[in-house]
Design an enzyme around this catalytic site. Structure first.
Site, PDB file in Angstrom:
ATOM      1  N   VAL A 110     -10.729 -31.294 -76.399  1.00 36.11           N
ATOM      2  CA  VAL A 110     -10.801 -30.829 -77.791  1.00 36.11           C
ATOM      3  C   VAL A 110     -11.839 -31.570 -78.623  1.00 36.11           C
ATOM      4  O   VAL A 110     -12.156 -31.138 -79.731  1.00 36.11           O
ATOM      5  CB  VAL A 110      -9.421 -30.890 -78.510  1.00 36.11           C
ATOM      6  CG1 VAL A 110      -8.444 -29.910 -77.932  1.00 36.11           C
ATOM      7  CG2 VAL A 110      -8.880 -32.308 -78.557  1.00 36.11           C
ATOM      8  N   ASN A 148      -2.352 -29.464 -81.482  1.00 34.77           N
ATOM      9  CA  ASN A 148      -1.406 -30.551 -81.176  1.00 34.77           C
ATOM     10  C   ASN A 148      -2.054 -31.712 -80.428  1.00 34.77           C
ATOM     11  O   ASN A 148      -1.593 -32.846 -80.540  1.00 34.77           O
ATOM     12  CB  ASN A 148      -0.256 -29.962 -80.342  1.00 34.77           C
ATOM     13  CG  ASN A 148       0.572 -31.035 -79.675  1.00 34.77           C
ATOM     14  OD1 ASN A 148       1.346 -31.730 -80.322  1.00 34.77           O
ATOM     15  ND2 ASN A 148       0.399 -31.198 -78.357  1.00 34.77           N
ATOM     16  N   SER A 160       1.193 -37.068 -88.221  1.00 29.77           N
ATOM     17  CA  SER A 160       2.161 -38.118 -87.880  1.00 29.77           C
ATOM     18  C   SER A 160       2.665 -38.707 -89.194  1.00 29.77           C
ATOM     19  O   SER A 160       1.927 -38.717 -90.190  1.00 29.77           O
ATOM     20  CB  SER A 160       1.481 -39.219 -87.065  1.00 29.77           C
ATOM     21  OG  SER A 160       2.304 -40.372 -86.997  1.00 29.77           O
ATOM     22  N   TYR A 189      -5.530 -44.858 -86.284  1.00 33.61           N
ATOM     23  CA  TYR A 189      -4.769 -43.647 -85.947  1.00 33.61           C
ATOM     24  C   TYR A 189      -4.121 -43.083 -87.216  1.00 33.61           C
ATOM     25  O   TYR A 189      -4.185 -41.880 -87.482  1.00 33.61           O
ATOM     26  CB  TYR A 189      -3.710 -44.015 -84.902  1.00 33.61           C
ATOM     27  CG  TYR A 189      -2.695 -42.935 -84.582  1.00 33.61           C
ATOM     28  CD1 TYR A 189      -3.056 -41.826 -83.827  1.00 33.61           C
ATOM     29  CD2 TYR A 189      -1.374 -43.043 -85.020  1.00 33.61           C
ATOM     30  CE1 TYR A 189      -2.120 -40.845 -83.520  1.00 33.61           C
ATOM     31  CE2 TYR A 189      -0.434 -42.076 -84.715  1.00 33.61           C
ATOM     32  CZ  TYR A 189      -0.813 -40.974 -83.964  1.00 33.61           C
ATOM     33  OH  TYR A 189       0.116 -40.006 -83.667  1.00 33.61           O
ATOM     34  N   ALA A 190      -3.494 -43.957 -88.025  1.00 36.42           N
ATOM     35  CA  ALA A 190      -2.873 -43.506 -89.274  1.00 36.42           C
ATOM     36  C   ALA A 190      -3.915 -42.859 -90.185  1.00 36.42           C
ATOM     37  O   ALA A 190      -3.644 -41.825 -90.813  1.00 36.42           O
ATOM     38  CB  ALA A 190      -2.203 -44.685 -89.980  1.00 36.42           C
ATOM     39  N   ALA A 191      -5.109 -43.439 -90.218  1.00 38.01           N
ATOM     40  CA  ALA A 191      -6.178 -42.866 -91.054  1.00 38.01           C
ATOM     41  C   ALA A 191      -6.547 -41.473 -90.569  1.00 38.01           C
ATOM     42  O   ALA A 191      -6.738 -40.546 -91.363  1.00 38.01           O
ATOM     43  CB  ALA A 191      -7.403 -43.779 -91.020  1.00 38.01           C
ATOM     44  N   SER A 192      -6.628 -41.312 -89.247  1.00 39.41           N
ATOM     45  CA  SER A 192      -6.993 -39.994 -88.708  1.00 39.41           C
ATOM     46  C   SER A 192      -5.914 -38.967 -89.041  1.00 39.41           C
ATOM     47  O   SER A 192      -6.216 -37.813 -89.361  1.00 39.41           O
ATOM     48  CB  SER A 192      -7.215 -40.070 -87.192  1.00 39.41           C
ATOM     49  OG  SER A 192      -5.993 -40.246 -86.494  1.00 39.41           O
ATOM     50  N   LYS A 193      -4.659 -39.377 -89.003  1.00 39.66           N
ATOM     51  CA  LYS A 193      -3.565 -38.429 -89.276  1.00 39.66           C
ATOM     52  C   LYS A 193      -3.458 -38.136 -90.769  1.00 39.66           C
ATOM     53  O   LYS A 193      -3.121 -37.018 -91.167  1.00 39.66           O
ATOM     54  CB  LYS A 193      -2.253 -38.982 -88.726  1.00 39.66           C
ATOM     55  CG  LYS A 193      -2.224 -39.077 -87.188  1.00 39.66           C
ATOM     56  CD  LYS A 193      -2.381 -37.713 -86.534  1.00 39.66           C
ATOM     57  CE  LYS A 193      -2.030 -37.733 -85.050  1.00 39.66           C
ATOM     58  NZ  LYS A 193      -2.133 -36.401 -84.422  1.00 39.66           N
TER      59      LYS A 193
HETATM   60  N1  LIG Z   1       5.024 -39.273 -79.561  1.00 38.91           N
HETATM   61  C1  LIG Z   1       5.090 -39.675 -80.818  1.00 38.91           C
HETATM   62  O1  LIG Z   1       5.878 -40.574 -81.163  1.00 38.91           O
HETATM   63  C2  LIG Z   1       4.237 -39.022 -81.885  1.00 38.91           C
HETATM   64  C3  LIG Z   1       4.450 -39.410 -83.219  1.00 38.91           C
HETATM   65  C4  LIG Z   1       3.685 -38.835 -84.211  1.00 38.91           C
HETATM   66  C5  LIG Z   1       2.729 -37.896 -83.901  1.00 38.91           C
HETATM   67  N2  LIG Z   1       2.538 -37.538 -82.597  1.00 38.91           N
HETATM   68  C6  LIG Z   1       1.489 -36.536 -82.348  1.00 38.91           C
HETATM   69  O2  LIG Z   1       1.997 -35.467 -81.583  1.00 38.91           O
HETATM   70  C7  LIG Z   1       0.942 -34.912 -80.784  1.00 38.91           C
HETATM   71  C8  LIG Z   1       1.411 -34.850 -79.337  1.00 38.91           C
HETATM   72  O3  LIG Z   1       1.725 -36.172 -78.937  1.00 38.91           O
HETATM   73  P1  LIG Z   1       2.585 -36.490 -77.632  1.00 38.91           P
HETATM   74  O4  LIG Z   1       3.416 -37.677 -77.952  1.00 38.91           O
HETATM   75  O5  LIG Z   1       3.210 -35.257 -77.111  1.00 38.91           O
HETATM   76  O6  LIG Z   1       1.397 -36.988 -76.676  1.00 38.91           O
HETATM   77  P2  LIG Z   1       1.200 -36.902 -75.080  1.00 38.91           P
HETATM   78  O7  LIG Z   1       0.216 -37.956 -74.770  1.00 38.91           O
HETATM   79  O8  LIG Z   1       2.507 -36.885 -74.382  1.00 38.91           O
HETATM   80  O9  LIG Z   1       0.540 -35.467 -74.934  1.00 38.91           O
HETATM   81  C9  LIG Z   1      -0.723 -35.211 -75.494  1.00 38.91           C
HETATM   82  C10 LIG Z   1      -1.363 -34.072 -74.732  1.00 38.91           C
HETATM   83  O10 LIG Z   1      -2.692 -33.898 -75.244  1.00 38.91           O
HETATM   84  C11 LIG Z   1      -3.598 -33.835 -74.149  1.00 38.91           C
HETATM   85  N3  LIG Z   1      -4.899 -34.336 -74.552  1.00 38.91           N
HETATM   86  C12 LIG Z   1      -5.228 -35.616 -74.812  1.00 38.91           C
HETATM   87  N4  LIG Z   1      -6.525 -35.707 -75.127  1.00 38.91           N
HETATM   88  C13 LIG Z   1      -7.014 -34.451 -75.060  1.00 38.91           C
HETATM   89  C14 LIG Z   1      -8.297 -33.895 -75.273  1.00 38.91           C
HETATM   90  N5  LIG Z   1      -9.354 -34.668 -75.611  1.00 38.91           N
HETATM   91  N6  LIG Z   1      -8.463 -32.564 -75.119  1.00 38.91           N
HETATM   92  C15 LIG Z   1      -7.415 -31.778 -74.773  1.00 38.91           C
HETATM   93  N7  LIG Z   1      -6.179 -32.245 -74.544  1.00 38.91           N
HETATM   94  C16 LIG Z   1      -5.993 -33.570 -74.693  1.00 38.91           C
HETATM   95  C17 LIG Z   1      -2.977 -34.696 -73.087  1.00 38.91           C
HETATM   96  O11 LIG Z   1      -3.478 -34.402 -71.779  1.00 38.91           O
HETATM   97  C18 LIG Z   1      -1.494 -34.356 -73.243  1.00 38.91           C
HETATM   98  O12 LIG Z   1      -1.139 -33.210 -72.501  1.00 38.91           O
HETATM   99  C19 LIG Z   1      -0.269 -35.810 -81.001  1.00 38.91           C
HETATM  100  O13 LIG Z   1      -1.120 -35.217 -81.969  1.00 38.91           O
HETATM  101  C20 LIG Z   1       0.331 -37.097 -81.527  1.00 38.91           C
HETATM  102  O14 LIG Z   1      -0.574 -37.830 -82.327  1.00 38.91           O
HETATM  103  C21 LIG Z   1       3.269 -38.068 -81.582  1.00 38.91           C
END
Ligand SMILES: NC(=O)c1ccc[n+]([C@@H]2O[C@H](COP(=O)([O-])OP(=O)(O)OC[C@H]3O[C@@H](n4cnc5c(N)ncnc54)[C@H](O)[C@@H]3O)[C@@H](O)[C@H]2O)c1
Length: 255
Positions: free
Chosen positions: A62, A88, A151, A164-168
């Site tokens: 992405v 996502n 997030s 990361y917080a800044a990006s979100k």
């Molecule tokens: N897990 C948490 O506690 C949490 C908290 C707040 C926000 N989030 C947000 O939720 C979203 C999903 O997080 P998650 O915990 O399921 O993460 P995860 O790492 O389990 O899954 C992320 C998915 O994104 C894919 N990915 C990573 N880089 C990529 C790229 N450059 N191009 C395409 N695909 C890519 C990965 O292969 C993976 O399938 C993220 O945006 C994360 O910032 C997660």
């Protein structure tokens, strides 16, 4: 309007849960991820579990704008367009797994500009690239829904994860701006802000998961499905009139 849904970052975690739940509802899917092996396994599993369901997969990074647009165009032509797109893909786990970050939680003064760029590239540019490719396609089919994943870190900050917080936080501001811009054109833009979720970032039973859970009013991490449910709410179920919202899914107001 076509009822297909596109999800980025769906080979693992929250995105995967959203794909599995949407497939169970019979929603045609375009699934984009960088992890080709896990993505193909998911696609094959969903096609086997739901015979006749249209599921297309595309291995794409992405952070690469042109590749995202090309993959989205191919998927749209295979499915006849989309009703909704969920941006996502993100987090820090993938960067740690790929050896692009030494560790997720480190003091800002110990971090380096190239690490900041990787985090911003995935978590902000990844969303911008996805939205930039998605909006014209949604307009082509008369409108639709865009759902961004931010997030609670972007709302209240996160020590050791400031960039990361800044990006979100930027994703949240972007979502509100785009919602205003696109409201007259029939596209809603809503953002989900998860708290701690039991994905690769916080493997169940790990010390990191236990420590994170201590800061959550409910005393536990979210299951990926609990966040995925809200993504599907905005993508499929919310009234058309709901746009520009930010929904925390955090087990209580985040401190
Ligand atoms: N897990 C948490 O506690 C949490 C908290 C707040 C926000 N989030 C947000 O939720 C979203 C999903 O997080 P998650 O915990 O399921 O993460 P995860 O790492 O389990 O899954 C992320 C998915 O994104 C894919 N990915 C990573 N880089 C990529 C790229 N450059 N191009 C395409 N695909 C890519 C990965 O292969 C993976 O399938 C993220 O945006 C994360 O910032 C997660």
């Amino acid at each position: 309007m076509n009822d297909a849904l596109l999800i980025t970052g769906c080979a693992h975690g929250i995105g995967r849960a959203a794909a599995v739940m949407a497939a169970a509802r019979g929603v045609p899917l375009a699934l984009l991820d960088l992890d080709g092996a896990a993505l193909e396994a998911l696609g094959d599993g969903l096609r086997a579990a739901h015979p006749g369901l249209r599921v297309v997969t595309a291995v794409v990074d992405v952070t690469q704008a042109e590749a995202v647009a090309a993959a989205m165009r191919r998927a749209a032509s295979a499915l006849g367009g989309f009703r909704a797109v969920i941006a996502n893909a993100g987090g820090v786990s993938s960067l740690v797994v790929a050896g692009m970050l030494p560790g997720a939680f480190s003091p800002f003064t110990d971090s380096r500009p190239e690490e900041w760029r990787r985090i911003i590239d995935l978590n902000l540019f990844g969303v911008l690239n996805t939205a930039h490719a998605a909006v014209p396609m949604l307009l082509e089919v008369g409108g639709g829904r865009l759902v961004l994943v931010a997030s609670v870190a972007g709302l209240v900050g996160a020590p050791g994860l400031g960039v990361y917080a800044a990006s979100k936080g930027a994703v949240i501001a972007f979502g509100k701006s785009l919602a205003k811009e696109l409201a007259p054109r029939g596209i809603s833009v809503n953002t989900v802000a998860p708290g701690g979720v039991a994905t690769r970032a916080f493997p169940p039973g790990s010390p990191g998961a236990a420590k994170r859970a201590e800061r959550i009013p409910m005393g536990r991490l979210a299951a990926p499905e609990e966040v995925a449910n809200t993504l599907l709410y905005f993508a499929l179920d919310a009234p058309d009139y709901v746009t520009g919202e930010v929904l925390s899914v955090s087990g209580g107001p985040p401190a």
